[in-house]
Design an enzyme around this catalytic site. Structure first.
Site, PDB file in Angstrom:
ATOM      1  N   ALA A 118     -35.582  34.389   2.244  1.00 47.05           N
ATOM      2  CA  ALA A 118     -34.891  33.908   1.043  1.00 47.05           C
ATOM      3  C   ALA A 118     -33.742  34.826   0.644  1.00 47.05           C
ATOM      4  CB  ALA A 118     -35.901  33.773  -0.102  1.00 47.05           C
ATOM      5  N   LYS A 145     -47.410  30.348  12.584  1.00 49.50           N
ATOM      6  CA  LYS A 145     -46.657  31.577  12.909  1.00 49.50           C
ATOM      7  C   LYS A 145     -47.072  32.708  11.966  1.00 49.50           C
ATOM      8  CE  LYS A 145     -43.823  31.681   9.341  1.00 49.50           C
ATOM      9  NZ  LYS A 145     -43.558  32.788   8.424  1.00 49.50           N
ATOM     10  N   ASP A 198     -39.388  31.295  13.668  1.00 46.80           N
ATOM     11  CA  ASP A 198     -39.995  31.745  12.425  1.00 46.80           C
ATOM     12  C   ASP A 198     -40.953  32.923  12.686  1.00 46.80           C
ATOM     13  OD1 ASP A 198     -40.316  31.638   9.709  1.00 46.80           O
ATOM     14  OD2 ASP A 198     -40.893  29.538   9.660  1.00 46.80           O
ATOM     15  N   ARG A 228     -44.440  39.832   5.326  1.00 42.60           N
ATOM     16  CA  ARG A 228     -45.778  40.046   4.748  1.00 42.60           C
ATOM     17  C   ARG A 228     -46.906  39.927   5.761  1.00 42.60           C
ATOM     18  NH1 ARG A 228     -44.407  36.292  -0.254  1.00 42.60           N
ATOM     19  NH2 ARG A 228     -43.598  35.153   1.512  1.00 42.60           N
TER      20      ARG A 228
END
Lengths: 330, 330
Positions: free
Chosen positions: A122, A173, A237, A246
């Site tokens: 983002a 993923k 991804d 994360r």
């Protein structure tokens, strides 16, 4: 553009309103972007053409219940949440369907439902860095319309009608990024690079390749298109998540020998979609096996992840199982 | 184990002999490992069961000519060189076949020929870090025999009879690693991460995914198995190369705006297999296109790499072409 925060986003909404600054993105908001509390969702939605849902996977049902009464026929919902759910019989469910289930019957079929997948941090998108993504909807026309609406010179959006494959890929993923992170953790546990500088990139890469192979196998097993493992929502991804995302960081902590609970505490405040996805797969795998969609020896990496995340086993990757040629026709 | 250096390896051989220390691996040699100059190759090969060739792709013909007279029937040659060659008609050739061509006719069919692919940084293997690789030979029995010979508790070796797919994958990943490195270079050129920390991981990941998609398409176009793009020799080897390998570093310099010649100088002493592979593909693509194996708009990333490496074009990646769903059946 109107941002609506959940009850957990009070500080973010306050900052957006008072300083016109988004503290998570660490960026000033463009003029015209307004922020709302969840109690004002009706006001925020008024006249909106598209609703983008960015809650985490645990909030999807809540979101459906919360926004349902405020939706109008003809609006489109884009779900960017990445995750999966196991149905009551252990069947795999994608989150746009879970969301739709929570909408009032009178509106459910009168709004469009779409999702976005592909490598798109983002903060980079907010910085207008080049990004390539895929808009998916069972309604291919809707996918095209939404992609055309959001596409810019730096935000490249393709489309697909295969919502299932898109959603399964982007969720898996996260789970598989755990394994690549585990390699980094195992290196740390072994004392880091040795005196000659040898790390554990070979191990990380073996996990990465096995992840792609298993994503393809799982896509096939659930009736999706295995080619998605090789595209933006799969390997693309996965790659971006392995740059310190994360899920990768959670895997690293597990590789370092932390328990799942300890790792969760260390990452407090972060949504652990990866662990959630592995838990779902722990419920789904026996069902896929029972119906013959996978064999009892298939997916050794995912089974190892289930062992660690669900059963608290120590991190031991079955590497001898990763050294294989692709399955014929795989 | 006997190491034989080429005429370029004088210092390495001297160090191995005098100090029993390998300066490139930065590691003491295990007892029993002997080092030889290329002039002593006959002595070194005496009684050897297996010959492992680690020359770079430019040295393969020279190697065949040099070792040919010293080979004995029943010996096996493992080629770990990663590269490709364009034949006189622009057809794609794998290096084990190029090597065999240089062997004397009387021995050519009486030695075994195999290759190894997969993510395996030499320094990590020397450190006995866990690694997963694939041994390939058209003679599947030979592949099994060699893998059994070298397999250890940390070195996991699978086998394949599909030598073509193995060799094409490990060569192409070098070429495609350029593109992922270019993303890092473009970030540097843009001044690095911005004040909010936004890098260009989305761009790198989009290139990574497009690389996998195109590796699969190229494998199919040359009669190989596209599934190799998703396995150890494809995506696994690409991932490890993107952790700062030579090909990635060359791509980074190109992305920073250096010309190919400048980048070559900056990486003096390093073998640039990536650039060589792109040059080969520049010769092969028109032939594949002429015979209808690929379409004129296929492989936009490889075409962009050919533009940069062969024609000296500036780095401009056709990102709008990367944002697409997988081809049906792709």
């Amino acid at each position: 553009v109107r941002l609506v925060g959940t009850h957990l986003d009070g500080e973010i909404v306050a900052s957006c309103r008072q300083r016109h600054y988004h503290p998570r993105l660490r960026r000033a908001l463009p003029p015209g972007v307004l922020a709302y509390d969840v109690g004002e969702v009706g006001l925020a939605f008024r006249g909106a053409e598209v609703v983008v849902s960015g809650v985490n996977s645990f909030g999807v049902r809540w979101l459906g219940q919360t926004i349902g009464p405020h939706l109008r026929p003809g609006q489109a919902i884009i779900a960017v949440t990445k995750g999966l759910e196991a149905g009551p019989g252990g069947e795999l469910r994608i989150l746009p369907d879970v969301l739709a289930e929570e909408l009032p019957a009178g509106i459910r079929d009168r709004v469009g439902l779409a999702a976005i997948g592909g490598p798109c941090i983002a903060g980079e998108l907010a910085a207008r860095r080049p990004s390539c993504v895929l808009y998916g909807s069972r309604d291919r026309y809707l996918a095209e319309r939404l992609a055309a609406l959001f596409r810019t010179g730096y935000y490249h959006a393709g489309t697909t009608g295969d919502l299932l494959s898109l959603e399964v890929s982007v969720a898996l993923k996260n789970a598989y990024a755990l394994s690549v992170g585990m390699a980094a953790g195992l290196l740390g546990r072994a004392g880091g690079p040795d005196e000659a500088g040898a790390g554990m990139h070979n191990l990380a890469a073996a996990c990465f390749a096995q992840a792609c192979t298993e994503m393809a196998a799982l896509l096939r097993a659930v009736g999706g298109d295995p080619a998605y493992a090789c595209g933006l929502p799969g390997v693309g991804d996965l790659y971006v998540t392995c740059q310190g995302g994360r899920s990768w960081r959670l895997g690293r902590l597990l590789g370092l020998g932390r328990s799942c609970d300890e790792a969760r505490s260390a990452l407090a405040g972060e949504t652990l979609e990866a662990a959630a996805c592995v838990q779902v797969m722990g419920q789904v795998l026996p069902v896929l096996e029972a119906c013959g969609a996978i064999g009892p020896a298939d997916l050794p990496l995912m089974r190892a992840l289930v062992g660690v995340v669900v059963h608290g086993h120590p991190v031991e990757l079955p590497l001898e199982r990763f050294a294989h040629a692709p399955e014929p026709g795989g």
